[in-house]
Scaffold this active site. Structure first.
Site, mmCIF file in Angstrom:
data_model
loop_
_atom_site.group_PDB
_atom_site.id
_atom_site.type_symbol
_atom_site.label_atom_id
_atom_site.label_comp_id
_atom_site.label_asym_id
_atom_site.label_seq_id
_atom_site.Cartn_x
_atom_site.Cartn_y
_atom_site.Cartn_z
ATOM 1 N N GLY A 53 0.836 -1.203 0.000
ATOM 2 C CA GLY A 53 0.000 0.000 0.000
ATOM 3 C C GLY A 53 0.861 1.240 0.000
ATOM 4 O O GLY A 53 1.653 1.449 0.919
ATOM 5 N N ARG B 182 -0.636 -0.979 -6.919
ATOM 6 C CA ARG B 182 -1.135 -1.480 -8.199
ATOM 7 C C ARG B 182 -0.873 -0.507 -9.339
ATOM 8 O O ARG B 182 -0.890 -0.878 -10.512
ATOM 9 C CB ARG B 182 -2.642 -1.740 -8.104
ATOM 10 C CG ARG B 182 -3.001 -2.970 -7.296
ATOM 11 C CD ARG B 182 -4.490 -3.199 -7.243
ATOM 12 N NE ARG B 182 -5.184 -2.150 -6.520
ATOM 13 C CZ ARG B 182 -6.471 -2.178 -6.201
ATOM 14 N NH1 ARG B 182 -7.205 -3.201 -6.568
ATOM 15 N NH2 ARG B 182 -7.032 -1.192 -5.528
ATOM 16 N N TYR C 243 -0.557 12.050 -2.797
ATOM 17 C CA TYR C 243 -0.803 11.896 -1.368
ATOM 18 C C TYR C 243 -0.029 12.907 -0.523
ATOM 19 O O TYR C 243 -0.597 13.526 0.374
ATOM 20 C CB TYR C 243 -0.445 10.474 -0.930
ATOM 21 C CG TYR C 243 -1.351 9.426 -1.527
ATOM 22 C CD1 TYR C 243 -2.598 9.178 -0.979
ATOM 23 C CD2 TYR C 243 -0.964 8.710 -2.657
ATOM 24 C CE1 TYR C 243 -3.451 8.225 -1.527
ATOM 25 C CE2 TYR C 243 -1.806 7.747 -3.210
ATOM 26 C CZ TYR C 243 -3.049 7.512 -2.650
ATOM 27 O OH TYR C 243 -3.885 6.580 -3.203
ATOM 28 N N LYS D 191 -12.774 5.016 16.695
ATOM 29 C CA LYS D 191 -12.544 6.468 16.837
ATOM 30 C C LYS D 191 -12.920 7.226 15.570
ATOM 31 O O LYS D 191 -13.256 8.423 15.626
ATOM 32 C CB LYS D 191 -11.093 6.734 17.251
ATOM 33 C CG LYS D 191 -10.021 6.126 16.342
ATOM 34 C CD LYS D 191 -9.614 7.028 15.200
ATOM 35 C CE LYS D 191 -8.621 6.341 14.299
ATOM 36 N NZ LYS D 191 -8.195 7.176 13.161
ATOM 37 N N ASP E 1 -5.555 8.367 19.877
ATOM 38 C CA ASP E 1 -5.978 8.396 18.478
ATOM 39 C C ASP E 1 -7.295 9.147 18.322
ATOM 40 O O ASP E 1 -7.525 9.841 17.328
ATOM 41 C CB ASP E 1 -6.112 6.966 17.961
ATOM 42 C CG ASP E 1 -5.845 6.849 16.466
ATOM 43 O OD1 ASP E 1 -5.594 7.874 15.819
ATOM 44 O OD2 ASP E 1 -5.888 5.720 15.946
ATOM 45 N N ASN F 131 -11.716 11.616 8.088
ATOM 46 C CA ASN F 131 -13.012 11.401 8.734
ATOM 47 C C ASN F 131 -13.542 12.714 9.303
ATOM 48 O O ASN F 131 -14.733 13.025 9.169
ATOM 49 C CB ASN F 131 -12.874 10.340 9.830
ATOM 50 C CG ASN F 131 -12.616 8.961 9.274
ATOM 51 O OD1 ASN F 131 -13.526 8.290 8.803
ATOM 52 N ND2 ASN F 131 -11.356 8.536 9.299
#
Length: 335
Positions: free
Chosen positions: A8, A32, A49, A195, A248, A260
């Site tokens: 990843g 990938r 990123y 969380k 966290d 999130n």
């Protein structure tokens, strides 16, 4: 434990790979995407990123999974929860063919939809026992953006096998990255997953214009209810006041780096959920984890009013302000 495969190459996976390379380990990272492989190997960047980070030139990227994990002593999974089972199946078959037994570590945060299984449980099912020397969950209050600039960060390495956890601790420790071990992998994985639900709520409060009082209340009561469910599922209560629990929770509920929190913030501003998901461009683990936690709470008969309110907003079309009003008007009770 000097040879590592990182599976990843998103923000967190690529940053962890970079930390390990700078710690002197031999690291291959798998993705990938052919263009991402070329960019990491040639420009030593991962602009989609982390556009400002220049990666260590010793980091080798590949889109060949078999080549990535061959002769590796450690395999670190840093992929969305939804992909864990499929990728673990592929890794398991390759390890069987090569008769290898690496240490399996994961830094993903979520529960599998439908089965409600933790990530280590999925790995246990898909990678045969004879092809893994241990399973470790790697979790704590951390943002890739801050680790990339070498801010001080503390993480937990959790495993029922303390020797395996200590091996991971040794791999990652340096002047800015400190690792603690924990034998409660159940609590660490559940804290990491749950969380994200509360972070959605914290973001929504911000988007609606509520202040610090409301956010502090949400985090405190949110921690209480995710701890209740965690303990019912076999976790130790003290784990939830550690790095992978309250630590966290704090960082995810208060930082713009948290996808999130950003998703919740957009929902609070009135942006439809489908648009929020499209705008993010990355997996929002809290959305699927909320559904899993809601279903688990129903099965375990655990009172989780915040999780239920967020579920009603995400999956039943309830207005956020109405959900908050209903929370505030619940019958008074003792803390």
């Amino acid at each position: 434990m000097s040879k590592v495969a990182v599976i990843g190459a998103g923000s967190w996976g690529s940053v962890l790979a970079n930390v390990l390379v700078k710690n002197g380990l031999d690291v291959k990272i798998w993705t990938r995407e052919e263009k991402q492989v070329a960019e990491l190997n040639q420009q030593h960047t991962n602009r989609h990123y982390l556009p400002e980070l220049k990666y260590d030139e010793r980091l080798i990227a590949t889109n060949d999974l078999a080549a990535a994990i061959k002769d590796r002593q450690v395999i670190l999974l840093v992929i969305p929860t939804v992909a864990i089972r499929t990728v673990s199946q592929k890794i398991g078959k390759i390890l069987q063919e090569n008769n290898e037994q690496p240490l399996i570590v994961h830094a993903s945060k979520g529960l599998e939809l439908g089965t409600h299984k933790r990530i280590s449980e999925i790995i246990t099912e898909e990678i045969p026992a004879e092809n893994r020397s241990g399973i470790v969950a790697f979790s704590g209050p951390s943002h890739a953006e801050e680790v990339a600039r070498q801010d001080i960060t503390l993480i937990t390495a959790a495993s029922t096998d303390l020797t395996a956890a200590k091996a991971v601790q040794k791999m990652f420790m340096n002047d800015f990255f400190r690792i603690y071990t924990n034998e409660d992998i159940v609590g660490v994985e559940l804290g990491a997953a749950f969380k994200n639900i509360i972070a959605l709520g914290a973001g929504a409060l911000h988007g609606l214009g509520y202040g610090d009082d409301a956010k502090a209340a949400l985090m405190t009561r949110g921690l209480a209810e995710i701890s209740r469910l965690g303990v019912a599922m076999g976790a130790k209560s003290q784990t939830f006041i550690g790095l992978s629990g309250v630590g966290d929770l704090i960082v995810t509920c208060t930082s713009v780096h948290s996808r999130n929190w950003r998703a919740g913030n957009q929902l609070g501003q009135g942006i439809p959920l489908a648009d929020v998901i499209e705008n993010m461009g990355m997996v929002i683990e809290g959305i699927t984890t909320n559904k899993a936690a809601y279903e688990l709470a129903q099965q375990q008969q655990i009172d989780m009013p915040i999780t239920q309110a967020i579920y009603q907003v995400l999956y039943q079309g309830c207005d956020i302000k109405k959900a908050i009003t209903e929370l505030m008007q619940r019958e008074g009770r003792s803390e």
